[in-house]
Design a protein around this motif. Sequence first.
Motif, PDB file in Angstrom:
ATOM      1  N   GLN A 153     -24.643   1.535  -9.951  1.00  0.00           N
ATOM      2  CA  GLN A 153     -24.109   1.748 -11.360  1.00  0.00           C
ATOM      3  C   GLN A 153     -25.051   1.422 -12.218  1.00  0.00           C
ATOM      4  O   GLN A 153     -25.507   2.429 -13.216  1.00  0.00           O
TER       5      GLN A 153
ATOM      6  N   ALA B 245     -17.519   4.293 -11.816  1.00  0.00           N
ATOM      7  CA  ALA B 245     -16.187   3.515 -10.856  1.00  0.00           C
ATOM      8  C   ALA B 245     -16.935   2.338 -10.227  1.00  0.00           C
ATOM      9  O   ALA B 245     -17.794   2.663  -9.459  1.00  0.00           O
TER      10      ALA B 245
ATOM     11  N   TRP C  64     -12.026   0.658  -7.692  1.00  0.00           N
ATOM     12  CA  TRP C  64     -12.059   1.907  -8.470  1.00  0.00           C
ATOM     13  C   TRP C  64     -10.647   2.213  -8.977  1.00  0.00           C
ATOM     14  O   TRP C  64     -10.248   2.999  -9.996  1.00  0.00           O
TER      15      TRP C  64
ATOM     16  N   ASP D 266     -10.082   0.944 -12.539  1.00  0.00           N
ATOM     17  CA  ASP D 266     -10.895   1.783 -13.250  1.00  0.00           C
ATOM     18  C   ASP D 266     -10.083   3.114 -13.501  1.00  0.00           C
ATOM     19  O   ASP D 266      -9.923   3.525 -14.744  1.00  0.00           O
ATOM     20  N   TYR D 267      -9.523   3.689 -12.463  1.00  0.00           N
ATOM     21  CA  TYR D 267      -8.789   4.885 -12.776  1.00  0.00           C
ATOM     22  C   TYR D 267      -7.511   4.691 -13.694  1.00  0.00           C
ATOM     23  O   TYR D 267      -7.068   5.464 -14.761  1.00  0.00           O
TER      24      TYR D 267
ATOM     25  N   ASP E 266     -17.159   8.802 -10.309  1.00  0.00           N
ATOM     26  CA  ASP E 266     -16.964   8.135  -8.954  1.00  0.00           C
ATOM     27  C   ASP E 266     -17.801   8.347  -7.743  1.00  0.00           C
ATOM     28  O   ASP E 266     -17.413   9.545  -7.265  1.00  0.00           O
TER      29      ASP E 266
ATOM     30  N   ALA F 249     -16.235   8.850  -4.122  1.00  0.00           N
ATOM     31  CA  ALA F 249     -15.412  10.103  -4.240  1.00  0.00           C
ATOM     32  C   ALA F 249     -15.883  10.965  -3.172  1.00  0.00           C
ATOM     33  O   ALA F 249     -17.235  11.332  -3.043  1.00  0.00           O
TER      34      ALA F 249
ATOM     35  N   ARG G  74      -9.380   9.811  -5.310  1.00  0.00           N
ATOM     36  CA  ARG G  74     -10.690   9.802  -6.159  1.00  0.00           C
ATOM     37  C   ARG G  74     -11.371  11.121  -6.142  1.00  0.00           C
ATOM     38  O   ARG G  74     -10.981  12.136  -5.532  1.00  0.00           O
TER      39      ARG G  74
ATOM     40  N   ARG H  78     -14.877  13.116  -8.133  1.00  0.00           N
ATOM     41  CA  ARG H  78     -16.343  12.913  -8.309  1.00  0.00           C
ATOM     42  C   ARG H  78     -16.490  12.659  -9.951  1.00  0.00           C
ATOM     43  O   ARG H  78     -17.176  11.698 -10.475  1.00  0.00           O
TER      44      ARG H  78
END
Length: 152
Positions: free
Chosen positions: A33, A109, A113, A116-117, A136, A139, A146, A148
């Motif tokens: 990240q 993400a 995740w 997050d979604y 992400d 993904a 998931r 990307r």
Amino acid sequence: MECDTPLAMVRAARASEAIEYPESDDMGESALQWFITKLLCGLVIRHLAARGVIAYVAGNQFFYWIEGDPKTSRAPDLYVVLGFPQDVPDVSTWHTWEGHHPAFALEVASSKWQKDYDELPADYAAMGCKELILFDPGATERSRRRVRWQVF
């Protein structure tokens, strides 16, 4: 009506000043990240500057969108606030009720995740963010849920 009296206005102002809006939640981010946002931050700054757009680009600073509720916040991995030059003094937190909304936010993400979604799009919409991108890196082509890159 008591709310309109000067004394009530002073009390309300003092009450709002007493609310502390934290600058950190002491949660770390993964190295991936950090690398992604560090790379993109410089690119976004240069892109906007080349087009003459006055904007402040940074990341990992809280946006609060409900005055009086310091628990309702998000700290985008990367964000853009239009109308603020990049060289403004360091901003510790942003309050949307003062007119400071991210025009753009990027979230990478996390290992959580699914959260997050499920939560990010609604939170960013509530704070008045015009565009959210969820990237992400986990993904794959075989991922069923998931993706990307997602733009909200």
